[in-house]
Design a protein around this motif. Structure first.
Motif, PDB file in Angstrom:
ATOM      1  N   VAL A 108      -4.162  18.924   0.904  1.00 52.29           N
ATOM      2  CA  VAL A 108      -5.489  18.609   0.353  1.00 52.29           C
ATOM      3  C   VAL A 108      -5.344  17.954  -1.022  1.00 52.29           C
ATOM      4  N   LEU A 109      -4.448  18.485  -1.800  1.00 53.76           N
ATOM      5  CA  LEU A 109      -4.181  17.953  -3.136  1.00 53.76           C
ATOM      6  C   LEU A 109      -3.749  16.488  -3.069  1.00 53.76           C
ATOM      7  N   GLN A 110      -2.826  16.190  -2.153  1.00 60.74           N
ATOM      8  CA  GLN A 110      -2.327  14.821  -2.045  1.00 60.74           C
ATOM      9  C   GLN A 110      -3.379  13.900  -1.426  1.00 60.74           C
TER      10      GLN A 110
ATOM     11  N   GLU B  11      -3.904   2.823   5.981  1.00 64.91           N
ATOM     12  CA  GLU B  11      -2.634   3.455   5.595  1.00 64.91           C
ATOM     13  C   GLU B  11      -2.804   4.973   5.436  1.00 64.91           C
ATOM     14  N   LEU B  12      -3.945   5.333   4.857  1.00 65.95           N
ATOM     15  CA  LEU B  12      -4.245   6.733   4.620  1.00 65.95           C
ATOM     16  C   LEU B  12      -4.377   7.480   5.957  1.00 65.95           C
TER      17      LEU B  12
ATOM     18  N   TRP C  48      -1.123   8.368   7.492  1.00 68.11           N
ATOM     19  CA  TRP C  48      -0.532   9.554   6.874  1.00 68.11           C
ATOM     20  C   TRP C  48      -1.194  10.827   7.398  1.00 68.11           C
TER      21      TRP C  48
ATOM     22  N   ARG D 118      -6.608  14.207  -1.743  1.00 74.44           N
ATOM     23  CA  ARG D 118      -7.575  13.932  -2.787  1.00 74.44           C
ATOM     24  C   ARG D 118      -7.022  12.944  -3.831  1.00 74.44           C
ATOM     25  N   GLY D 119      -5.748  13.096  -4.146  1.00 76.71           N
ATOM     26  CA  GLY D 119      -5.106  12.169  -5.067  1.00 76.71           C
ATOM     27  C   GLY D 119      -5.157  10.745  -4.537  1.00 76.71           C
ATOM     28  N   MET D 120      -4.858  10.587  -3.264  1.00 74.51           N
ATOM     29  CA  MET D 120      -4.876   9.252  -2.647  1.00 74.51           C
ATOM     30  C   MET D 120      -6.288   8.668  -2.600  1.00 74.51           C
TER      31      MET D 120
ATOM     32  N   MET E 181      -0.037  11.829  -9.913  1.00 75.77           N
ATOM     33  CA  MET E 181      -1.216  12.693  -9.827  1.00 75.77           C
ATOM     34  C   MET E 181      -1.059  14.063 -10.483  1.00 75.77           C
TER      35      MET E 181
ATOM     36  N   TYR F  49       0.818  -1.204   0.000  1.00 72.48           N
ATOM     37  CA  TYR F  49       0.000   0.000   0.000  1.00 72.48           C
ATOM     38  C   TYR F  49       0.857   1.262   0.000  1.00 72.48           C
TER      39      TYR F  49
ATOM     40  N   LEU G 170      -9.708   5.257  -9.925  1.00 74.60           N
ATOM     41  CA  LEU G 170      -9.301   5.585 -11.299  1.00 74.60           C
ATOM     42  C   LEU G 170      -8.415   4.473 -11.881  1.00 74.60           C
ATOM     43  N   HIS G 171      -7.676   3.800 -11.031  1.00 76.68           N
ATOM     44  CA  HIS G 171      -6.711   2.802 -11.510  1.00 76.68           C
ATOM     45  C   HIS G 171      -6.957   1.382 -10.975  1.00 76.68           C
TER      46      HIS G 171
ATOM     47  N   TYR H  86      -6.364   0.089   2.767  1.00 79.44           N
ATOM     48  CA  TYR H  86      -5.989   1.338   2.120  1.00 79.44           C
ATOM     49  C   TYR H  86      -6.343   2.514   3.027  1.00 79.44           C
TER      50      TYR H  86
ATOM     51  N   MET I  15      -7.358   7.683  -6.371  1.00 74.21           N
ATOM     52  CA  MET I  15      -6.464   6.774  -7.101  1.00 74.21           C
ATOM     53  C   MET I  15      -7.002   5.347  -7.268  1.00 74.21           C
TER      54      MET I  15
ATOM     55  N   TYR J  65      -1.169  21.717  -0.576  1.00 78.86           N
ATOM     56  CA  TYR J  65      -0.568  20.475  -1.058  1.00 78.86           C
ATOM     57  C   TYR J  65      -1.082  19.264  -0.285  1.00 78.86           C
TER      58      TYR J  65
END
Lengths: 215, 215
Positions: free
Chosen positions: B157-159, B194-195, B198, B161-163, A166, A155, B169-170, B191, B166, B155
């Protein structure tokens, strides 16, 4: 125009067309017109539109993966005094710079890779599996050398990769919603610095404090 | 078949077609055939293929944003005893569950949003700007209440949202390269965990230790 220049021009025109109208929405004729080349030349170089797509994707992913591989190789050559943590950060930085240098292509390919096609499956089994393997190599080395308290799981790699791609898949979102400029050096520096802080939380305190080598 | 059921069926068929052949690659006739409906019915409900796309996108983003908004509202109603940290984690969890419940649509929309169209720009200026605002509301509240030592920047918030987007999308990348099943509860739990770790690195130690409320 020499041979190499016109081949490059076709590739550049294809990237632009694919980003504007998508792969299925762009014809070989559109690409030829934009490149100021003729259709026969594109057939000669790439065989077909599909051949051109494959050429663009494998070319990009070669460079992408080798940005990480270089750091794995350096690690293998070193006498063990350097920190794996620094090698990992350098790999991350290289991957970001590589994508920034090829940002139009990066955007197209990261989007294309979300589709369910035979080509995408092949690229996943080769380049993207290798990418994962390289990150694991670095992380395992860091753990073995005692730089990390616990071995990071899948993960971690998944989220790292998500964070790394991203800004290049969503540049427009970053511009429109955050009013940040994803292709400027300032953005890259800041984004990288935030990313490093996250990576550092997985490493022991003593490792993070040491300044990084130059190459 | 009643009216609501057939409208739903057209939407479901459209999502499947768009994921297989893309928006430009799918015709209204393809969608009608797949849904077992006629073309006139689609025109009646949605006006056009573009109307159907807008309906799908705004519908998805409504639910997506309100998954976060609910937690902001709860925070505003509370007497200040609950932790903002918990509200933030609940918002994150809600967003993940919402996407999992609509994972085919989520995949299509997150991909579509990487394109540079007028519709996408409108959605960014409305829903995605609101999403960012809601995260900032939560983070500012956490900072004001002393749960965080420093106020997180854009940054973060950006990261975040990316997490959060993801895996949706993938999904194919996660399946093929990691052999993980992105739509199973086990994946989501891991997941998310782990999030959370962070996110927690941005909060003070004393905040993280407190168990979360139920709703």
């Amino acid at each position: 125009m020499n041979k190499k220049a016109s081949k490059e021009k076709v590739m550049q025109a294809a990237i632009e067309m694919f980003n504007m109208k998508g792969f299925t929405g762009s014809s070989v004729r559109d690409i030829a017109n934009r490149a100021g080349a003729n259709v026969a030349l594109i057939s000669y170089y790439f065989g077909s539109k599909q051949g051109l797509l494959e050429h663009l994707m494998t070319g990009f992913l070669e460079g992408y993966v080798s940005a990480i591989e270089v750091q794995c190789e350096k690690l293998a050559c070193e006498n063990g005094e350097e920190l794996v943590f620094d090698r990992l950060l350098k790999a991350i930085w290289n991957v970001m710079v590589y994508q920034q240098n090829n940002h139009e292509l990066a955007r197209f390919i990261h989007r294309e890779i979300t589709l369910d096609t035979t080509l995408v499956r092949e690229l996943m089994a080769s380049y993207l599996a290798k990418e994962k393997h390289l990150y694991h190599t670095l992380l395992n080395a860091a753990y073995e050398k005692g730089e990390m308290a616990t071995r990071p799981n899948e993960y971690f790699v998944l989220q790292l990769r998500g964070m790394l791609t991203m800004p290049f898949l969503h540049p427009q979102y970053i511009r429109e919603v955050y009013h940040l400029m994803p292709h400027e050096n300032h953005f890259l520096d800041q984004y990288f610095s935030e990313l490093c802080q996250w990576v550092a939380t997985h490493f022991k305190e003593c490792v993070i404090a040491v300044p990084a080598p130059e190459n």
